[in-house]
Design an enzyme around this catalytic site. Sequence first.
Site, PDB file in Angstrom:
ATOM      1  N   LYS A 104       0.924  -1.119  -0.169  1.00 40.42           N
ATOM      2  CA  LYS A 104      -0.246  -0.064  -0.066  1.00 40.42           C
ATOM      3  C   LYS A 104       0.896   1.303  -0.007  1.00 40.42           C
ATOM      4  O   LYS A 104       0.956   2.303   0.868  1.00 40.42           O
ATOM      5  CB  LYS A 104      -0.805  -0.109   1.059  1.00 40.42           C
ATOM      6  CG  LYS A 104      -1.819  -1.159   0.933  1.00 40.42           C
ATOM      7  CD  LYS A 104      -2.929  -1.251   2.143  1.00 40.42           C
ATOM      8  CE  LYS A 104      -3.878  -2.499   2.164  1.00 40.42           C
ATOM      9  NZ  LYS A 104      -3.347  -3.859   2.325  1.00 40.42           N
TER      10      LYS A 104
HETATM   11  O1  LIG Z   1      -4.830  -4.749  -0.144  1.00 43.02           O
HETATM   12  C1  LIG Z   1      -5.083  -5.625   0.581  1.00 43.02           C
HETATM   13  O2  LIG Z   1      -4.906  -7.024   0.031  1.00 43.02           O
HETATM   14  C2  LIG Z   1      -6.240  -5.421   1.393  1.00 43.02           C
HETATM   15  C3  LIG Z   1      -7.069  -4.408   1.135  1.00 43.02           C
HETATM   16  C4  LIG Z   1      -8.228  -4.461   1.835  1.00 43.02           C
HETATM   17  O3  LIG Z   1      -9.160  -3.770   1.687  1.00 43.02           O
HETATM   18  N1  LIG Z   1      -8.640  -5.451   2.693  1.00 43.02           N
HETATM   19  C5  LIG Z   1      -7.586  -6.321   3.199  1.00 43.02           C
HETATM   20  O4  LIG Z   1      -7.923  -7.122   4.110  1.00 43.02           O
HETATM   21  N2  LIG Z   1      -6.488  -6.457   2.430  1.00 43.02           N
HETATM   22  C6  LIG Z   1      -5.270  -7.258   2.930  1.00 43.02           C
HETATM   23  O5  LIG Z   1      -5.695  -8.486   2.578  1.00 43.02           O
HETATM   24  C7  LIG Z   1      -5.288  -9.394   3.653  1.00 43.02           C
HETATM   25  C8  LIG Z   1      -6.506  -9.951   4.321  1.00 43.02           C
HETATM   26  O6  LIG Z   1      -6.181 -10.899   5.273  1.00 43.02           O
HETATM   27  P1  LIG Z   1      -7.465 -12.161   5.977  1.00 43.02           P
HETATM   28  O7  LIG Z   1      -8.457 -11.266   6.413  1.00 43.02           O
HETATM   29  O8  LIG Z   1      -6.453 -12.639   6.922  1.00 43.02           O
HETATM   30  O9  LIG Z   1      -7.886 -12.965   4.818  1.00 43.02           O
HETATM   31  C9  LIG Z   1      -4.304  -8.638   4.471  1.00 43.02           C
HETATM   32  O10 LIG Z   1      -3.076  -8.897   4.075  1.00 43.02           O
HETATM   33  C10 LIG Z   1      -5.006  -7.390   4.175  1.00 43.02           C
HETATM   34  O11 LIG Z   1      -3.949  -6.279   4.628  1.00 43.02           O
END
Ligand SMILES: O=C(O)c1cc(=O)[nH]c(=O)n1[C@@H]1O[C@H](COP(=O)(O)O)[C@@H](O)[C@H]1O
EC number: 4.1.1.23
Length: 282
Positions: A104
């Site tokens: 990000k």
């Molecule tokens: O850019 C991202 O990947 C991201 C954007 C978003 O809106 N929400 C989000 O959860 N993420 C990322 O996606 C992953 C989600 O992880 P879990 O919730 O464990 O599946 C993490 O690395 C977050 O930082």
Amino acid sequence: MARESTTFLAQLEQRWQQGHFVCVGLDPEYERLPAVVKEGRSLEEALTYFACELIDATADLVCAYKPNIAFYEAYGDAGLRALEKIIAYSKKSWPEIPVILDAKRADIGNTNLGYVKSSFDLLQADAITVHPYLGKEAMAPFLSRQDKGVIVLAKTSNPGSGEFQDLLIGEHKEPLYLVVARNVARYWNDNGNCALVVGATYPSELKRAREVVGDLPLLIPGIGAQGGDVAATVKAGQDSRGWGMIINSSRGIIYASHSADFAQAARNATVALDAEINRHRG
Ligand SMILES: O=C(O)c1cc(=O)[nH]c(=O)n1[C@@H]1O[C@H](COP(=O)(O)O)[C@@H](O)[C@H]1O
């Protein structure tokens, strides 16, 4: 098999063509690693071993891997060395699978040159997540890398994402996330290397974003631990070809088991998600 010289988009399309839409988020916390992973290994070795085992257990099922750099930065030099090794391992073992560095980033232009060097040239990631706040002009160092993916946050998955992203702006009083989505699709994508982030926790917004961006790839996190609905996500997120989705789950896959069978359990969770996605496509 795709070679490393191919573009991020070409790699993705090849995986989609084979019916793979799952992105495994490689977001390890040392404290949560299975004992069998930690035993006899340094922190750096344990993080690396854990992720590489997960990669080998899921590689035939995924369209991408997405390590989030926060989970590695948290452990200083050892964490960053692990991240470097994990990306190198993935690309050497499975060169057809793109690695998205979830960092990000985004700053003024010449600072972005530093981010481009660290993410693409040092860490060798195939794509990076960025925020859009500084506008297209500042993003030139990222956007000019035709071979790499630039994945721009539009509507994030967190409960409070509406504070700014849902603000109604411009003469048509559209939510900000939709203006971001349209601008990226129309004006930022000269090199065909852009994608957007839209959270699975907001299927209506996902549908609206898809409507304005055509077949642009969407990174869709929020499945698994954040409770996003797979059927609603696929229905809203697929493009005109039934492709276009990079559906991420991190904790839901990597912590499917805390025992010695962690890699097999991660594979089983990936198989189940892959099947569910494909059941709802088309
Ligand atoms: O850019 C991202 O990947 C991201 C954007 C978003 O809106 N929400 C989000 O959860 N993420 C990322 O996606 C992953 C989600 O992880 P879990 O919730 O464990 O599946 C993490 O690395 C977050 O930082």
